[in-house]
Design an enzyme around this catalytic site. Sequence first.
Site, short mmCIF file in Angstrom:
data_model
loop_
_atom_site.label_atom_id
_atom_site.label_comp_id
_atom_site.label_asym_id
_atom_site.label_seq_id
_atom_site.Cartn_x
_atom_site.Cartn_y
_atom_site.Cartn_z
N HIS A 110 3.15 -6.89 -11.16
CA HIS A 110 3.44 -6.42 -9.81
C HIS A 110 2.97 -7.34 -8.68
O HIS A 110 3.66 -7.51 -7.68
CB HIS A 110 2.77 -5.04 -9.64
CG HIS A 110 2.97 -4.45 -8.28
ND1 HIS A 110 4.21 -4.07 -7.81
CD2 HIS A 110 2.09 -4.18 -7.27
CE1 HIS A 110 4.08 -3.58 -6.58
NE2 HIS A 110 2.81 -3.63 -6.23
N SER A 166 6.38 -4.47 -2.47
CA SER A 166 5.82 -3.18 -2.85
C SER A 166 6.07 -2.19 -1.71
O SER A 166 7.21 -2.06 -1.27
CB SER A 166 4.34 -3.39 -3.16
OG SER A 166 3.84 -2.38 -3.95
N TRP A 167 5.06 -1.50 -1.19
CA TRP A 167 5.29 -0.68 0.01
C TRP A 167 5.89 -1.53 1.13
O TRP A 167 6.67 -1.03 1.95
CB TRP A 167 4.00 -0.01 0.48
CG TRP A 167 4.11 0.43 1.90
CD1 TRP A 167 3.62 -0.20 3.00
CD2 TRP A 167 4.84 1.58 2.37
NE1 TRP A 167 3.98 0.48 4.14
CE2 TRP A 167 4.73 1.57 3.79
CE3 TRP A 167 5.57 2.59 1.74
CZ2 TRP A 167 5.31 2.55 4.57
CZ3 TRP A 167 6.16 3.57 2.53
CH2 TRP A 167 6.03 3.54 3.92
N ASP A 183 6.37 -5.28 -14.18
CA ASP A 183 5.69 -4.61 -13.06
C ASP A 183 5.43 -3.17 -13.47
O ASP A 183 6.37 -2.38 -13.63
CB ASP A 183 6.59 -4.68 -11.81
CG ASP A 183 5.91 -4.14 -10.56
OD1 ASP A 183 5.03 -3.26 -10.67
OD2 ASP A 183 6.28 -4.60 -9.47
N GLY A 186 0.84 -1.20 0.00
CA GLY A 186 0.00 0.00 0.00
C GLY A 186 0.87 1.25 0.00
O GLY A 186 1.39 1.61 -1.03
N1 STX Z 1 1.78 1.24 -3.96
C1 STX Z 1 2.57 0.11 -3.99
C2 STX Z 1 2.03 -1.02 -3.20
O1 STX Z 1 2.45 -1.28 -2.11
C3 STX Z 1 2.32 2.36 -4.64
C4 STX Z 1 0.96 -1.77 -3.79
N2 STX Z 1 0.68 -1.75 -5.04
N3 STX Z 1 -0.40 -2.53 -5.24
C5 STX Z 1 -0.75 -3.02 -4.09
O2 STX Z 1 0.09 -2.56 -3.17
C6 STX Z 1 -1.93 -3.88 -3.87
C7 STX Z 1 -2.31 -4.56 -5.17
C8 STX Z 1 -1.63 -4.88 -2.80
C9 STX Z 1 -3.07 -3.00 -3.40
#
Ligand code: STX
Length: 316
Positions: free
Chosen positions: A294, A112-113, A266, A45
């Site tokens: 991603h 991701s985050w 991604d 997130g």
């Molecule tokens: N946000 C990156 C991240 O953590 C910029 C993220 N991207 N997609 C997601 O998390 C989900 C699909 C899990 C919502």
Amino acid sequence: MHRGDLFPPLDPYQTGRLKVSDLHTLYWEQCGNPDGVPVVFLHGGPGAGASPTHRRFFDPRFYRIVILDQRGAGRSTPLGELRENTTETLVQDIETLREHLGVQRWLVFGGSWGSTLSLAYAQTHPERVTGLILRGIFLMRQQEIDWFLYEMRTIFPEAWAGFASHIPEAERGDLLEAYWRRLTADDPQVRMQAARIWSVYEGACSTLLPSPELVSASGEDNHALGLARIEAHYFRNNRLTPETRLLDQVDRIRHIPTVIVQGRYDVVCPIRTADELHRAWPEADYVIVPDAGHSAMEPGIRAALVQATERFKSLS
Ligand code: STX
């Protein structure tokens, strides 16, 4: 060695809530082997929350699997709360939970985050981290945020059209500010509508091939509200300083065994960032999945992540 897919679904052997400030209470759970090697899962997130599938990256006979919902996310309360919600408080919460559970050191797994937060945590508390498994690298820099807001359109113009068209043309020059106003509006319906559109946009750009399941899960009320509000809050109010901090401080964690898993395609967190991280940190293993976007649930990504947790067994 296990080379297949995710481990079977499993239930936690313990769940709990931990009050971390006057305002915030975290949801956490433990799965797998209570006497196993500790691993902590950090969701994305920011604000996405964890799900039962996330338990399945780890061999439950070997690992003591700790999963938490970060402040304001998932089952933590209050949902979508932006006050006292910064990278530093999230890092502190991981320490508070570690001490609460009596864990000395643990493997840290984040995508991701979750990769951003894993790096921030490890650079602040390197002595607590036995290893890192990082996926879909995101370093919260201006260029990455601009890409998210404006340039994912290059590959997903239809999804971006849905995202941008929620905002009147006169406000489209600054989509973050326009969404921020709506996500923090007094009217709950205005917040919810903006949150759903933001979250569906991100979900739609997250997979190599269309995933109607992921898109509809992205639009679910609680998930969307936590994700969109907290993500917009971090993008607008909680940048890292300097913005290259996580790259600049790789020296603090260079000695920690690390695997970076990155999908070639991604679009949410383009591989350029993972490449920069790996150039700054050539000691880290770098696995490029040639046919993935991603999401952690992309077939090649989840296989590479399970392979990584299996490899870490011998380092524990
Ligand atoms: N946000 C990156 C991240 O953590 C910029 C993220 N991207 N997609 C997601 O998390 C989900 C699909 C899990 C919502």
